[in-house]
Design an enzyme around this catalytic site. Structure first.
Site, PDB file in Angstrom:
ATOM      1  N   GLY A   1      -0.181   4.443   0.343  1.00  0.00           N
ATOM      2  CA  GLY A   1      -0.993   5.713   0.813  1.00  0.00           C
ATOM      3  C   GLY A   1      -0.157   6.647   1.688  1.00  0.00           C
ATOM      4  O   GLY A   1       1.149   6.301   1.480  1.00  0.00           O
TER       5      GLY A   1
ATOM      6  N   GLY B   1       0.893  -1.235   0.028  1.00  0.00           N
ATOM      7  CA  GLY B   1      -0.046  -0.178  -0.039  1.00  0.00           C
ATOM      8  C   GLY B   1       0.761   1.197   0.205  1.00  0.00           C
ATOM      9  O   GLY B   1       1.665   1.492   0.820  1.00  0.00           O
TER      10      GLY B   1
ATOM     11  N   GLU C   1     -17.779  17.877   3.776  1.00  0.00           N
ATOM     12  CA  GLU C   1     -17.173  18.526   2.595  1.00  0.00           C
ATOM     13  C   GLU C   1     -18.236  18.507   1.360  1.00  0.00           C
ATOM     14  O   GLU C   1     -18.442  19.546   0.524  1.00  0.00           O
ATOM     15  CB  GLU C   1     -16.009  17.815   2.375  1.00  0.00           C
ATOM     16  CG  GLU C   1     -14.794  18.080   3.130  1.00  0.00           C
ATOM     17  CD  GLU C   1     -13.519  16.909   3.139  1.00  0.00           C
ATOM     18  OE1 GLU C   1     -13.973  15.903   2.465  1.00  0.00           O
ATOM     19  OE2 GLU C   1     -12.539  17.322   3.377  1.00  0.00           O
TER      20      GLU C   1
ATOM     21  N   GLY D   1       0.515   6.017   4.848  1.00  0.00           N
ATOM     22  CA  GLY D   1       1.420   5.225   5.831  1.00  0.00           C
ATOM     23  C   GLY D   1       2.640   4.560   5.185  1.00  0.00           C
ATOM     24  O   GLY D   1       3.666   4.953   5.491  1.00  0.00           O
TER      25      GLY D   1
ATOM     26  N   VAL E   1      -2.109  -7.802  -3.973  1.00  0.00           N
ATOM     27  CA  VAL E   1      -1.774  -8.660  -2.865  1.00  0.00           C
ATOM     28  C   VAL E   1      -2.975  -9.719  -2.585  1.00  0.00           C
ATOM     29  O   VAL E   1      -4.030  -8.990  -2.371  1.00  0.00           O
ATOM     30  CB  VAL E   1      -1.351  -7.998  -1.649  1.00  0.00           C
ATOM     31  CG1 VAL E   1      -0.935  -9.178  -0.465  1.00  0.00           C
ATOM     32  CG2 VAL E   1       0.056  -7.204  -1.840  1.00  0.00           C
TER      33      VAL E   1
ATOM     34  N   ALA F   1      -4.873  11.218   7.909  1.00  0.00           N
ATOM     35  CA  ALA F   1      -3.611  11.279   7.327  1.00  0.00           C
ATOM     36  C   ALA F   1      -2.382  11.244   8.384  1.00  0.00           C
ATOM     37  O   ALA F   1      -1.310  10.638   8.317  1.00  0.00           O
ATOM     38  CB  ALA F   1      -3.416  12.088   6.034  1.00  0.00           C
TER      39      ALA F   1
END
Lengths: 449, 449
Positions: free
Chosen positions: B15, B13, B172, B17, B81, B317
């Site tokens: 992203g 991944g 939002e 992280g 994966v 985040a």
């Protein structure tokens, strides 16, 4: 303004022709309805930049409503035109019919496979934003699949990109693909070398950019070779299948095939009942009307008209723009003078010259007897195309993207969205299934040795 | 560098992280393989701007390869994966398995329908670029269909947008939809009045932005109302069907439904064999490892960890970024000191504060005891989010787009691409078929009277 007396003008298609006709009729004593299948106008000359990840769709397209917003006598409908009733003077759509006093059909053209529509899944063309995104997806995906394949311990599969058609679009695509593989992607892979990508441009005729002067065709081919593109002229594609393109018995391996060979006019042309040429373009009168229907105009790529020298007008933006303005002028004059359609002046195309880009700092330009190649031609191409983009915002964004790419060699919009299936990849199978033909095995991580 | 002795780190991944872990491990004596299904990193905090036509995908996404290009010990693979073999220390993909010495699983989360997956076709969520484009398509298409319908002489259908979920994403979306309908589209239609669009935000709990302080929730709701959004709290959606959302017996008409109610961790969490919470998040040790596997880390939205006060860390985040760096530091220290995984310091989240945007000049910010609302909060939100965008180019483009929209009220990327089918439009039928329920009739062109 909206009284029944006000003549109604219906414009089918919001490309260069339709949009310019509408804008030239704004504030005229007419009510205008612009009909398009899409809600946005596409700046087609930069479509190849979307296909090659240099620009995002939003940067070369603008909502038709926004463009025409300030003109209160113009209404925009997103709808599909299904036909015409020239006697009743109506445009037919799935939602009902729309009456007109003047009709301007500017439905444009799409790509054609010369009766081989079965080739389309393996060789997408480039006429719409969706086409461009599909081409971008396939090109970027090919590199990713090759890297994954090589990381799997296999000997790296050769990457073969084949572009069919040596006109402006084919030349742009081939040149830019070479640029990307040699520069933008050069240092980003560990198991494959993108610079070894083989890019082949196939042209049926004796030279690329056939509508240009011979010296410019030669120059274009040299510039293509210099960028790393192999050019094969006088080669006719006889078959396209997943993974390969054939010219007679010659088999050319192709991981990705792009189609830039033929255009066909919108099927709406035939529905006008007038004679059409082989490409489906309407054979219009010198005033761009359909024979017997002085109130029905056909303009842009959908119209077939010869110039004073008997040479067919090319399917380029300047022709469509000038025809749109010409028709608007004719209508405005008749409406304002309340004169019935009498003798009209013929449309005359003022050829300001032609520009074709090939790649980074590579282009050709033909201004009458003045022929230019390379950097200067490329700069003029760039200047003209940024200048004619609709909307200051787009001009600014595209200029920044261009400057950025020029300095960094990077491509701004390298996104693979949608499916991860690539037809030409190891036969006609989904990418994941493809690689799992081999029994699962260790993937050697780290840079290739 | 690539000798067999070099420890292998596999990161699943890319992203916030995974990317931060990779970057923090660059130049460490390890070989890194980053695996992602996509070839690009998505800046999720601005995804709602793509969904509402303010930004183009290319402006909030960057190719993972480009981001990590300069780090020669990092390899990027675009692959899916399929599972893990913790005993053999291998990551399984369709193309084979990849060995690791350290594994970092940062596969993130997707949206969840609480066992009502049948709602998805009628209420798309917002987690990927594709999701955003689908939402954009539906929102813009709804206005076009309404205009076409009204031009057909029908009384204009009311436009009802329903957003389910009052968290940051729902707030939002609702706020920005109001902004668009009241400003961006205001003067572009002739037969409908976009300003009459009804936007409804439904929240199951007693208040919106539940993770914020109560006064900020109140402020957020007031700012939403001010923008023209109706907010219904303590309302649980019991059914979603084309054209309508139900809360018990209450039927709420909905031309477009957007889902911002629930998240579920990636299914890869369960495949690690460790205990997971109701949302499918892995219950990790204080050092973010899987119990019994000090070499396997889980970070970001996929990890469930409580802070010192016993409060679950939010799926935002900053948490993912700090966890990525923490894990990288742990691995780097052990590899450099050749020490086996011994007692490790626990991960500590440093909460710098929270920001949530609502719409034009509307936001809330919570920095410890300091609570800010409105323009200043919005400016800080904007500053932080442009600052943290990956790549100077993106920062520049997004800043220009933002400034442009702020001054002109325009939205840069109002493109309807893909199909023209809208579930919930006059029943569950294709848009064109929908209108032709009525026998074809005259479409009154020109501005509505």
């Amino acid at each position: 303004m909206t009284s029944e007396a006000t003549p109604r003008v219906v414009i089918v298609g919001a490309g260069f022709g339709g949009l310019n006709a509408a804008q030239a009729l704004a504030n005229a004593p007419v009510r205008i309805t612009v009909i398009d299948q899409k809600n946005f106008h596409t700046f087609q000359p930069l479509l190849y930049q979307v296909a090659t990840a240099g620009l995002s769709p939003g940067e070369i397209a603008a909502p038709i409503r926004s463009i025409l917003r300030s003109h209160k006598n113009i209404e925009v409908l997103m709808a599909e035109v299904t036909g015409f009733d020239l006697d009743q003077r109506r445009v037919e759509t799935a939602e009902g019919s729309i009456p007109y006093d003047y009709l301007i059909v500017a439905a444009g053209a799409s790509h054609a496979y010369f009766g081989h529509d079965d080739w389309e899944p393996y060789a997408p063309g480039l006429k719409t934003i969706e086409d461009a995104l599909e081409i971008r997806r396939r090109v970027l995906l090919a590199f990713e699949l090759a890297e994954r394949h090589a990381a799997g311990g296999e000997t790296a599969m050769p990457l073969n990109f084949v572009v069919v058609g040596g006109g402006p679009t084919g030349v742009e695509l081939a040149g830019t693909l070479a640029e990307i593989s040699r520069h933008a992607l050069a240092h980003e892979f560990r198991s494959i070398d993108p610079a070894r990508t083989h890019i082949l441009l196939i042209e049926g005729g004796p030279r690329v950019l056939a509508t240009y002067a011979e010296d410019l065709s030669r120059s274009a081919q040299e510039q293509l070779n210099h960028l790393g593109v192999e050019v094969r002229t006088s080669t006719t594609v006889t078959c396209i299948e997943p993974g390969a393109v054939y010219a007679g018995d010659t088999r050319m391996p192709a991981t990705v095939v792009l189609w830039a060979a033929g255009v066909a006019a919108s099927p709406l042309g035939k529905k006008l009942g007038a004679a059409v040429d082989r490409a489906g373009r309407v054979l219009v009168q010198p005033d761009l009307t359909v024979p017997g229907h002085p109130e029905v105009f056909v303009i842009g790529d959908l119209a077939a008209l010869k110039d004073e020298q008997g040479k067919m007008l090319p399917g380029v933006a300047p022709v469509a723009i000038q025809q749109g303005r010409f028709v608007a002028k004719v209508i405005r004059e008749e409406v304002e003078s309340h004169a019935k359609a009498g003798a009209r002046a013929p449309f005359h195309y003022w050829d300001k010259g032609s520009l074709a880009t090939i790649g980074r700092a590579a282009a050709v330009a033909e201004f009458g007897r003045i022929h230019i190649s390379g950097f200067i031609a490329w700069l003029s191409w760039l200047f003209v195309h940024i200048l004619f983009l609709i909307g200051f915002r787009n001009r600014l964004l595209v200029f920044i993207q261009w400057a950025w790419s020029y300095v960094t060699y990077e491509r701004g919009a390298r996104l693979i969205t949608g499916s991860t299936y690539l037809p030409g990849w190891t036969g006609d199978q989904p990418s994941s299934a493809a690689a799992s033909e081999h029994p699962p095995q260790e993937i050697h991580t780290g840079p290739a040795k």
